[in-house]
Design a protein around this motif. Structure first.
Motif, PDB file in Angstrom:
ATOM      1  N   ASP A 237       0.854  -1.179   0.000  1.00 27.44           N
ATOM      2  CA  ASP A 237       0.000   0.000   0.000  1.00 27.44           C
ATOM      3  C   ASP A 237       0.896   1.237   0.000  1.00 27.44           C
ATOM      4  O   ASP A 237       2.095   1.145  -0.298  1.00 27.44           O
ATOM      5  N   GLU A 238       0.335   2.375   0.340  1.00 24.92           N
ATOM      6  CA  GLU A 238       1.125   3.610   0.320  1.00 24.92           C
ATOM      7  C   GLU A 238       2.297   3.562   1.295  1.00 24.92           C
ATOM      8  O   GLU A 238       3.361   4.128   1.028  1.00 24.92           O
ATOM      9  N   LYS A 239       2.123   2.897   2.431  1.00 22.56           N
ATOM     10  CA  LYS A 239       3.242   2.743   3.391  1.00 22.56           C
ATOM     11  C   LYS A 239       4.402   1.991   2.739  1.00 22.56           C
ATOM     12  O   LYS A 239       5.567   2.350   2.923  1.00 22.56           O
ATOM     13  N   THR A 240       4.060   0.946   1.992  1.00 21.39           N
ATOM     14  CA  THR A 240       5.081   0.145   1.323  1.00 21.39           C
ATOM     15  C   THR A 240       5.839   0.989   0.309  1.00 21.39           C
ATOM     16  O   THR A 240       7.074   0.989   0.273  1.00 21.39           O
ATOM     17  N   ILE A 241       5.083   1.694  -0.523  1.00 24.20           N
ATOM     18  CA  ILE A 241       5.687   2.500  -1.584  1.00 24.20           C
ATOM     19  C   ILE A 241       6.564   3.595  -0.994  1.00 24.20           C
ATOM     20  O   ILE A 241       7.689   3.834  -1.456  1.00 24.20           O
ATOM     21  N   GLU A 242       6.092   4.229   0.065  1.00 24.21           N
ATOM     22  CA  GLU A 242       6.858   5.297   0.709  1.00 24.21           C
ATOM     23  C   GLU A 242       8.145   4.747   1.314  1.00 24.21           C
ATOM     24  O   GLU A 242       9.188   5.417   1.299  1.00 24.21           O
ATOM     25  N   TYR A 243       8.087   3.535   1.855  1.00 27.81           N
ATOM     26  CA  TYR A 243       9.280   2.922   2.459  1.00 27.81           C
ATOM     27  C   TYR A 243      10.348   2.630   1.400  1.00 27.81           C
ATOM     28  O   TYR A 243      11.537   2.887   1.601  1.00 27.81           O
ATOM     29  N   VAL A 244       9.922   2.104   0.248  1.00 25.30           N
ATOM     30  CA  VAL A 244      10.874   1.704  -0.792  1.00 25.30           C
ATOM     31  C   VAL A 244      11.463   2.915  -1.509  1.00 25.30           C
ATOM     32  O   VAL A 244      12.630   2.913  -1.912  1.00 25.30           O
ATOM     33  N   LYS A 245      10.675   3.976  -1.633  1.00 24.62           N
ATOM     34  CA  LYS A 245      11.055   5.150  -2.427  1.00 24.62           C
ATOM     35  C   LYS A 245      12.404   5.735  -1.991  1.00 24.62           C
ATOM     36  O   LYS A 245      12.652   5.969  -0.810  1.00 24.62           O
ATOM     37  N   GLY A 246      13.279   5.947  -2.983  1.00 24.85           N
ATOM     38  CA  GLY A 246      14.549   6.613  -2.733  1.00 24.85           C
ATOM     39  C   GLY A 246      15.660   5.712  -2.234  1.00 24.85           C
ATOM     40  O   GLY A 246      16.808   6.161  -2.104  1.00 24.85           O
ATOM     41  N   ARG A 247      15.360   4.454  -1.943  1.00 19.46           N
ATOM     42  CA  ARG A 247      16.415   3.549  -1.467  1.00 19.46           C
ATOM     43  C   ARG A 247      17.320   3.154  -2.629  1.00 19.46           C
ATOM     44  O   ARG A 247      16.913   3.186  -3.791  1.00 19.46           O
ATOM     45  N   GLU A 248      18.541   2.779  -2.322  1.00 17.85           N
ATOM     46  CA  GLU A 248      19.586   2.656  -3.344  1.00 17.85           C
ATOM     47  C   GLU A 248      19.183   1.780  -4.535  1.00 17.85           C
ATOM     48  O   GLU A 248      19.390   2.159  -5.693  1.00 17.85           O
TER      49      GLU A 248
END
Length: 465
Positions: A237-248
């Motif tokens: 969900d949005e929590k998942t997407i926000e967590y992954v965003k910007g990681r290497e």
């Protein structure tokens, strides 16, 4: 035609072929490797004169055997040092990305994958480690494999697997104060037993699950195999997407936008049919603690150890054997029992949220006399964040030490062993006989409950602090 479950959607996307009356050939997106289950697999490749087929999809880190102090020094234990050195050589020979000892990205394999964006929704992920199910928190099919299967994936980027049945565990409502993701999953395992999920891949759903942070979801999926399941997953969900965003290793730019569009399709259709469904209410869950020698032997912390008349006759002998190992008796209260050791860490509860929870709970208090505590971050990134947030200072002020990352006292495969006969409140995943050291007695609990026990020296309900 009925709709599809999330599991079915991902499996179907990765199924290369189906062998008649046999397993599926499944393509693997990410292969995670550590030092314990990989040496024989790499040796098999060498004997066959081949290299890793897709090294860019393989990531390695030593974690099981490494010490959690003085990591700048050579590893003292000869066998551990040999395993870590062998992993280093194998990765060099096969052009595999290695986060070696001392590398800023080194840590527990199931902590390192998510925090670097290696783990992403919709993937198939395997590792020669049973708790690979952790990565299912991102809406992926993730499961542990054996050493021969590690060689299979290294050489082909595919694996042969029978298709599991599907199970849905629905938990609705709000978790009460003091009740964490660890308590939620220990409660479910206590109800379904350690064999209740055998043959199934489990989707955790419901408002209580959706309310969890990504760290909490990883804890739940991590322990799905402790009820015998092949793995667990939670719809992204949005929590998942926000967590992954910007990681290497996360997609960037236009690739990110395209990936997010695909991830938004990763959900179970409303008319999908599971092979089995269980429903639980969040309001029934209180802080949990185990009293026996498997993760299913758990009770609410204010409850007593079950009496013999509540145990099936065929299980009474092993039940009494388990209690004898623990030095407990049927009907005894858990509250107030003496503890000797505290372990906060592992791929279950070694993330920054776990360190924060423990540190905030002990802030302004002191570690109880006679209690030995190991607070072990799951990675160098978690360690660095804990220092930056001042958590290390809080811990030290209360009499605790933040160690260096590694699997540590989750299992007796390194220097961090609990002595025989001692009681350890552990935030890890298994309480088998000898799991934390020969003769050690393990009580599984959340970081919050571990903190309450650490400052009182006895089993304590964290809601009373």
């Amino acid at each position: 035609m009925a709709g599809k479950t999330l599991f079915d959607k991902i499996w179907d996307m990765h199924e290369v072929k189906t062998i008649e009356d046999g397993p599926s050939v499944l393509y693997i997106d990410r292969h995670l490797v550590h030092e314990v289950t990989s040496p024989q697999a790499f040796a098999g490749l060498k004997a066959r004169g081949i290299k890793v087929f897709r090294p860019q999809n393989t990531f390695a880190t030593p974690d099981h055997n490494i010490p959690t102090i003085n990591q700048h020094l050579p590893i003292a234990d000869e066998i551990s040092r040999f395993q870590v050195d062998t992993l280093t050589q194998n990765c060099e020979d096969n052009n595999v990305t290695l986060f070696g000892l001392g590398h800023p990205k080194n840590g527990v394999v199931h902590v390192v994958g998510p925090e670097n964006g290696i783990t992403q929704p919709g993937m198939t992920i395997v590792c020669g480690d049973s708790h690979t199910s952790t990565h299912g928190a991102f809406g992926s099919i993730a499961f542990g494999i054996g050493t021969s299967e590690v060689e299979m994936v290294l050489s082909t980027q595919c694996i042969m697997q029978p298709r599991p049945k599907t199970m849905k565990i629905n938990i609705e409502g709000e978790l009460e104060k003091g009740v964490t993701a660890k308590d939620l999953v220990l409660y479910v395992i206590s109800k379904l037993t350690t064999g209740g999920g055998t043959g199934y891949f489990v989707e955790f759903a419901g408002s209580a699950v959706r309310s969890l942070s990504m760290e909490g979801r990883m804890t739940v999926c991590n322990m799905s195999i402790e009820m015998g399941a092949r793995g667990g997953l939670i719809a992204p969900d949005e929590k998942t997407i926000e967590y992954v965003k910007g990681r290497e290793y996360a997609p960037k730019g236009a690739d990110w936008d395209a990936a997010v569009e695909k991830w938004k399709e990763l959900y179970t259709d409303e008319d999908a049919v599971f092979d089995k469904v269980y429903d639980f209410k969040a309001s029934d869950i209180e802080p949990m603690i185990t009293y026996g020698t498997n993760p299913g032997m758990g009770v609410g912390i204010t409850q007593n150890i079950p009496t013999l008349d509540t145990i099936d006759a065929s299980s009474q002998k092993t039940y009494l054997k388990s209690l004898d190992y623990m030095g407990y008796a049927p009907g005894e209260a858990m509250l107030g029992k003496k503890i000797d050791w505290i372990f906060v860490g592992s791929c279950t509860n070694g993330r920054i949220e776990d360190i924060r929870t423990f540190a905030n709970a002990v802030k302004g208090k002191k570690k109880a006399d006679g209690v030995t505590a190991w607070i072990v971050p799951g990675s160098h990134q978690v360690e660095d964040q804990a220092i930056a947030e001042g958590l290390k200072d809080i811990l030290e002020e209360a009499g605790f030490e933040l160690r260096q990352p590694g699997c540590s006292a989750c299992l007796a495969m390194n220097d961090d062993k609990v002595p025989a006969g001692k009681y350890s409140v552990s935030t890890s995943n298994r309480n088998f006989e000898g799991r934390q050291g020969p003769g050690a007695r393990t009580l599984l609990a959340s970081p919050l409950t571990a903190a309450a026990c650490a400052v009182t020296g006895v089993i304590t309900d964290p809601r009373t602090l």
